[in-house]
Design an enzyme around this catalytic site. Structure first.
Site, PDB file in Angstrom:
ATOM      1  N   CYS A 179       4.248   4.167   6.832  1.00  0.00           N
ATOM      2  CA  CYS A 179       2.799   3.956   6.707  1.00  0.00           C
ATOM      3  C   CYS A 179       2.111   3.483   7.978  1.00  0.00           C
ATOM      4  CB  CYS A 179       2.544   2.995   5.568  1.00  0.00           C
ATOM      5  SG  CYS A 179       3.360   3.561   4.063  1.00  0.00           S
ATOM      6  N   HIS A 198      -4.573  -3.718   6.996  1.00  0.00           N
ATOM      7  CA  HIS A 198      -3.719  -2.745   6.294  1.00  0.00           C
ATOM      8  C   HIS A 198      -3.998  -2.892   4.790  1.00  0.00           C
ATOM      9  CE1 HIS A 198      -0.503   0.025   5.732  1.00  0.00           C
ATOM     10  NE2 HIS A 198       0.304  -0.830   5.136  1.00  0.00           N
ATOM     11  N   HIS A 208      -3.947   4.350  -0.597  1.00  0.00           N
ATOM     12  CA  HIS A 208      -3.072   4.247   0.563  1.00  0.00           C
ATOM     13  C   HIS A 208      -2.585   5.650   0.907  1.00  0.00           C
ATOM     14  CE1 HIS A 208      -0.384   3.094   3.536  1.00  0.00           C
ATOM     15  NE2 HIS A 208       0.496   2.367   2.870  1.00  0.00           N
TER      16      HIS A 208
END
Lengths: 353, 398
Positions: free
Chosen positions: B160, B293, B328
């Site tokens: 990620c 994040h 996400h």
């Protein structure tokens, strides 16, 4: 600009290369269209419970990286940079099969967790407790070369003093079957499999892990200096020669100064003409190949670099890797050229320390 | 002194819009892209919510003008769509006039096709063309082919944080003089593979994700692609390019704690932010907005929050996670958030951290929950991934 030296190497491949030494014991294959890597004993460096959990690629990566660091006497590399074309195929397949076969039920996370492409780099960092820069490149046959470009740039720019760089690819059953289906892997009827002078399409597929400990200083264990690495996504066959000569010119090197050229011939009659074109630039110069020993996979060029580094250090070319009969008195400059299926062309220029 | 790296173009497709303008409008109007899955067959359809782009694969093929025999995965199509926008935005006409590179990133590459045809390959010859579309590098090759780029093409996959690392590598190559300009970013399509993966880790929310909230229940997965065009200062001057912002700092560090979980004190995140600030030659107090994040998993938000406090103290600048808007988007996350960071610089706005209600009990950090206008010179963007991979990129106005 700081120089970048290869000061340690570790190699797990289809040959018995995991111990130190250089191609003392060779097995030449002409009958298998998939070559599996010869596995070292992992129990000295990985706890038994972890050995069972880890996929082959992770184990091979940990082993080869440990060897490389040990040889270079390097404890904490300034960066860990890996390249892998296909990533953790074994765990990806395992998890995907479980999803499909059980209709998305009864799944456990282990194989998913280990399926990410950066698993090897992460596991090495975890083992070394190394909090430094950690990247993974995943671009087919230039995965390792991308990692090398990154490392040489940072060492050259004095951002880091050292880097652990490696290429890892593992085979997995379903992927092999798919590659047989689309003829990326040679057919049974094409036996005996040869890399030079092949008339059949596809390759002998394989796997392996090769790591390099790179440092900005020359040491007793130094093999060679990496002068430059260059890649290009696509190339017309008629541009192959200019691709090489331009690269040499940029590095103030003439064709005559090249003492050996390592070509990534893989026996795929559909694409080996790129190497024929490249070879024609270097007439009268030793031309070498290696994929008859390593097999072909996305990071097989790491085996080529491992081989060239040994030749540079030993100043001697084993007959088994020679395409022609040419020899030189010194091997001070070696050029490596690789591509896969006409894509991901790469050049690496090595010079003697 | 490091050479300046200018951003001269950007392109994006996400669940909140298929252009930069549409994304900006959704962010300022508080319109989330989290919804129920429509384009993918999965038994989890009714129990999870995702940031899905409501454009089918045939529609994407049409938008891109691909021939019927193409073998683009959805990941490659989304990437090609966003990359094309970015180069148009940068006013690039002749792709290969200068030394131009592409550094993309993806977590699962063509997995969307592999999981569809995994067994069918052996029965149906017509789908075999997708076998070679599986590996991550293939999506980048497709994007390069689509925009007509010949040159340096690479792909990064560090879960990620991938796209942040693509931006980082691109910036380095410009600074080292290896490239004149480079298209950097990432792309990831929703796949059963990742949906089930995160499901087994029990970090998927069954409702709308709530970053930095004490009662957060996990993340919503999303799909997206975004690319930036980075150019050297020489290129900008020579061609009188409009500059959207600069990549002024970047840092990557490894948490070296656990394969998937972040450390309790956010060591990796702390180190990444520290490195990025050092390269940018900035003090923490110079940062005007943090695009966190903030995945809304219990573990990430706690670890990231602690790292933020270690860098900024309890008085952090305004921060928000935009994942309540987009979900996400894995390898693409840092790329779409780079676009949002640059929009924040450009328009002087802090985007809201939606769905936040209750501060976390572990600390006093409260994200910005409404759209706020302020002068913004420097935005810090965080992205963290499996394997302890922690990355920070700083975007600056000048």
């Amino acid at each position: 600009m700081k120089n970048c030296y290869i000061n340690g190497m570790g190699c797990v491949s289809a040959q018995k290369t995991f111990e130190s030494g250089f191609l003392e014991e060779i097995h030449l294959n002409e009958t298998e269209n998939v070559l599996f890597a010869q596995q070292p004993s992992y129990k000295e460096i990985i706890p038994p419970a972890a050995i069972r959990r880890m996929a082959k690629g992770v184990k091979m990566g940990i082993y080869a990286s440990t060897q490389a660091l040990k040889e270079a006497n390097l404890e904490q590399p300034g960066a860990i940079i890996t390249g892998t074309g296909m990533g953790c195929t074994e765990d990806s397949e395992k998890f995907l099969k479980a999803i499909l076969d059980n209709k998305e039920e009864f799944l456990t996370p282990t194989s998913f967790i280990q399926s990410t492409h950066n698993t090897v780099g992460a596991q090495i960092a975890l083992g070394l407790q190394c909090k430094n820069y950690n990247f993974t490149y995943v671009n087919g046959a230039v995965s390792l070369e991308s990692a090398l470009i990154d490392a040489t740039m940072q060492i050259g720019n004095a951002e880091i003093d050292s880097a652990l760089v490696g290429g890892i690819d593992e085979t997995a059953a379903h992927t092999i079957e798919m590659f047989q289906l689309n003829n990326s892997i040679k057919k049974e009827e094409d036996k005996p499999y040869r890399v030079i002078g092949s008339h059949s399409k596809g390759v002998v597929f394989s796997e392996g892990a090769v790591f390099f400990a790179l440092e900005n200083r020359q040491t007793e264990t130094s093999y060679a200096q990496i002068r430059d690495v260059f890649t290009q996504n696509i190339l017309n066959p008629n541009q192959a020669q200019a691709f090489i000569t331009d690269f040499l010119t940029q590095n103030d090197t003439t064709i005559d100064q090249v003492d050996a050229v390592v070509l990534g011939y893989n026996g795929d009659a559909g694409f080996d003409h790129f190497y024929d074109a490249a070879g024609s630039v270097f007439e009268g110069i030793p031309q070498l190949y290696y994929k008859h020993l390593s097999g072909e996979y996305n990071t097989a060029s790491a085996f080529g670099l491992w081989m060239a580094s040994h030749i540079m250090k030993n100043q001697e070319i084993p007959a088994v890797v020679s395409i022609n009969d040419c020899r030189k008195e010194h091997y001070d400059t070696i050029l490596l050229y690789n591509q896969y299926q006409g894509k991901d062309h790469s050049l690496i220029l090595l010079t003697k320390c | 002194m490091n050479k300046k790296v200018a951003i001269t173009g950007m392109g994006i497709i996400s669940s909140i819009g298929k252009t930069v303008e549409e994304n900006f409008t959704a962010l300022t109007e508080g319109k989330s892209g989290i919804s129920t899955i429509e384009n993918l067959e999965t038994i989890h359809k009714e129990v999870i919510k995702v940031g899905e782009i409501k454009i089918t694969n045939p529609e994407l093929e049409q938008l891109l003008g691909l021939s019927p025999d193409n073998n683009f995965s959805r990941t490659a199509m989304l990437g090609a769509y966003a990359a094309k926008q970015a180069i148009e935005n940068a006013g690039i006409v002749d792709m290969n006039e200068y030394r131009t590179g592409l550094i993309s990133s993806t977590s699962v590459g063509g997995m969307d096709m592999t999981e569809r045809y995994f067994y069918d390959y052996f029965e149906d010859e017509s789908v075999q063309k997708y076998i070679t579309a599986h590996d991550a590098g293939d999506s980048s090759h497709k994007i390069a082919e689509y925009i007509g780029l010949t040159g340096f093409v690479s792909t990064i996959s560090t879960a990620c944080s991938s796209a942040a690392n693509a931006i980082m590598m691109g910036a380095r190559m410009i600074q080292a003089g290896k490239l004149d300009r480079v298209i950097v970013g990432g792309t990831d399509a929703l796949a059963k593979f990742t949906i089930n993966g995160f499901k087994t880790l029990m970090i998927l929310s069954d409702t709308y994700n709530t970053p930095f909230d004490n009662n957060r229940k996990g993340l919503n997965l999303g799909e997206a692609a975004a690319f930036l065009v980075l150019e050297s200062e020489e290129m900008v001057q020579q061609q009188h390019k409009k500059v959207l912002g600069y990549v002024s700092g970047f840092g990557n560090a490894n948490d070296a704690y656990h394969q998937t979980a972040s450390s309790e004190n956010g060591e990796g995140a702390f180190l990444a932010m520290q490195k990025a600030l050092k390269i940018a030659n900035l003090q923490p107090s110079d940062i005007d907005y943090i695009n966190a994040h903030g995945t809304a998993t219990p573990n990430n938000d706690l670890s990231e929050g602690r790292a933020l406090i270690r860098i900024f103290g309890e008085n952090t600048p305004e921060f928000s996670s935009t994942k309540a808007f987009t979900g996400h988007t894995l390898a693409a996350a840092a790329a779409i958030e780079a676009v949002y960071s640059i929009l924040a610089l450009e328009h002087g706005v802090v985007f809201p951290n939606m769905n936040f209600k209750t501060p976390m009990e572990e600390f006093d950090l409260v994200p910005q929950t409404t759209l706020k206008t302020k002068k913004i010179n420097h935005v810090l963007s965080n992205s963290f991934g499996f394997g302890g991979n922690c990355s920070t990129v700083i975007f600056s106005k000048n």
